[in-house]
Design a protein around this motif. Structure first.
Motif, short mmCIF file in Angstrom:
data_model
loop_
_atom_site.label_atom_id
_atom_site.label_comp_id
_atom_site.label_asym_id
_atom_site.label_seq_id
_atom_site.Cartn_x
_atom_site.Cartn_y
_atom_site.Cartn_z
N HIS A 144 0.77 -1.09 0.12
CA HIS A 144 0.03 -0.08 0.08
C HIS A 144 0.76 1.23 -0.09
O HIS A 144 1.89 1.41 0.80
CB HIS A 144 -0.92 0.02 1.35
CG HIS A 144 -1.93 -1.09 1.42
ND1 HIS A 144 -1.42 -2.20 1.87
CD2 HIS A 144 -3.06 -1.31 1.06
CE1 HIS A 144 -2.55 -3.15 1.78
NE2 HIS A 144 -3.57 -2.52 1.21
N SER A 145 0.47 2.27 -0.78
CA SER A 145 1.08 3.44 -0.79
C SER A 145 0.03 4.48 -0.01
O SER A 145 0.27 5.61 0.60
CB SER A 145 1.34 4.03 -1.98
OG SER A 145 0.03 4.15 -2.83
N VAL A 146 -1.17 3.92 0.31
CA VAL A 146 -2.28 4.91 1.14
C VAL A 146 -1.98 4.20 2.76
O VAL A 146 -1.57 3.00 3.15
CB VAL A 146 -3.65 4.66 0.80
CG1 VAL A 146 -3.89 5.29 -0.38
CG2 VAL A 146 -3.87 3.18 0.80
N LYS A 147 -2.14 5.01 3.62
CA LYS A 147 -1.97 4.38 5.08
C LYS A 147 -3.28 3.58 5.45
O LYS A 147 -4.12 3.87 5.62
CB LYS A 147 -1.87 5.81 5.77
CG LYS A 147 -1.60 5.26 7.54
CD LYS A 147 -0.85 6.21 7.87
CE LYS A 147 -0.71 6.00 9.42
NZ LYS A 147 0.47 4.92 9.60
N LYS A 180 11.39 2.34 2.02
CA LYS A 180 10.25 1.75 1.51
C LYS A 180 9.56 2.77 0.44
O LYS A 180 8.61 2.42 -0.15
CB LYS A 180 9.32 2.09 2.62
CG LYS A 180 9.14 3.15 3.47
CD LYS A 180 8.08 3.05 4.72
CE LYS A 180 8.05 4.37 5.46
NZ LYS A 180 7.20 4.29 6.64
N GLY A 181 10.13 3.97 0.17
CA GLY A 181 9.59 4.89 -0.76
C GLY A 181 8.31 5.24 -0.33
O GLY A 181 8.02 5.74 0.81
N VAL A 212 5.16 -12.37 2.11
CA VAL A 212 6.04 -11.52 1.97
C VAL A 212 6.33 -10.89 3.47
O VAL A 212 5.70 -10.51 4.24
CB VAL A 212 5.61 -10.27 0.94
CG1 VAL A 212 6.80 -9.13 0.90
CG2 VAL A 212 4.99 -10.82 -0.20
N TRP A 213 7.63 -10.85 3.56
CA TRP A 213 8.35 -10.14 4.88
C TRP A 213 8.41 -8.78 4.59
O TRP A 213 8.88 -8.32 3.59
CB TRP A 213 9.62 -10.96 5.17
CG TRP A 213 9.72 -12.09 5.59
CD1 TRP A 213 9.44 -13.26 4.90
CD2 TRP A 213 9.40 -12.55 7.12
NE1 TRP A 213 9.12 -14.32 5.86
CE2 TRP A 213 9.23 -13.85 7.09
CE3 TRP A 213 9.46 -11.85 8.62
CZ2 TRP A 213 9.14 -14.42 8.09
CZ3 TRP A 213 9.54 -12.61 9.47
CH2 TRP A 213 9.11 -13.96 9.39
N LEU A 214 7.98 -8.02 5.78
CA LEU A 214 8.17 -6.47 5.90
C LEU A 214 8.82 -5.90 6.78
O LEU A 214 8.61 -6.71 8.08
CB LEU A 214 6.26 -6.28 5.79
CG LEU A 214 5.40 -6.69 4.89
CD1 LEU A 214 4.22 -6.49 5.31
CD2 LEU A 214 5.93 -6.43 3.47
N THR A 215 9.31 -4.60 6.63
CA THR A 215 9.93 -4.07 7.66
C THR A 215 10.18 -2.73 6.99
O THR A 215 9.79 -2.16 6.14
CB THR A 215 11.39 -4.58 7.98
OG1 THR A 215 11.88 -3.79 9.14
CG2 THR A 215 12.28 -4.24 6.81
N GLU A 216 10.32 -1.67 7.91
CA GLU A 216 10.38 -0.24 7.85
C GLU A 216 11.44 0.26 6.92
O GLU A 216 11.15 0.97 5.91
CB GLU A 216 10.33 0.54 9.13
CG GLU A 216 9.36 0.77 9.98
CD GLU A 216 8.11 1.54 9.33
OE1 GLU A 216 8.55 2.75 8.75
OE2 GLU A 216 7.05 1.18 9.21
#
Length: 191
Positions: A90-93, A126-127, A175-179
């Protein structure tokens, strides 16, 4: 990519519809007047109706097939099927309500050579998305990198990052996610 470019006129095209769903459920639900809640969910019926207006052959069965059969498993239905959302990207919060997870020793990130110098100096950022996306295996990272050219695979010292206070999550599709991933946790994967 603009909405008009994502719509295929004349007959349904799986890839274009999957891209349209990604666009709507990750970045711009308001484009087709869809309401997204704080957790990223959109009413399934509203989504079908909105897409059907642009693509008359689209229906709930086709949406269910995309969710079930998509190789990347980008989307999930709520337990009762009344809502749908993107699993990550997501690019939206949104708050996907993911719990912190213990990563394996190493994760991977696929990219291309033109980004390598910047990544090795600044790390993975993260862009405009909410997280950096990491893969559990080399093959997936390679597929990701291939989308933009000849892939370069980076290894991420995920366990070391976690020990140093970084938090990891796993989306519903693995999918692994991190800041972010600072450069000291990155190495070039050699073939």
């Amino acid at each position: 990519m603009e909405l008009a470019q994502l719509l295929y006129h004349g007959c349904m095209d799986w890839i274009k519809l999957e891209k349209l769903l990604s666009f709507l459920l990750r970045h711009s639900p308001e484009t087709l007047n869809l309401n997204m809640d704080a957790s990223g969910w959109v009413e399934t019926d509203a989504l079908v109706k909105a897409v059907k207006f642009k693509e008359p052959k689209f229906d709930l069965k086709f949406l269910q097939k995309i969710v079930k059969d998509s190789q990347k498993q980008r989307f999930s239905f709520s337990e009762d099927g009344s809502k749908i959302r993107a699993n990550q990207g997501h690019s939206v919060k949104v708050d996907l309500q993911l719990s912190p997870a213990d990563p394996p020793e190493t994760l991977y990130h696929g990219t291309v050579e033109r980004f390598l110098d910047s990544i090795m100096q600044e790390g993975l950022k993260k862009g405009d998305r909410q997280h950096v996306h990491l893969s559990l295996d080399l093959q997936t990272a390679e597929k990701v990198g291939t989308r933009r050219g000849k892939p370069i695979i980076l290894t991420v010292s995920a366990r070391e990052m976690q020990q140093d206070g970084y938090v990891f999550y796993v989306s519903d599709n693995g999918v692994w996610l991190t800041e972010n991933v600072p450069p000291q946790y990155l190495d070039l994967q050699l073939s």
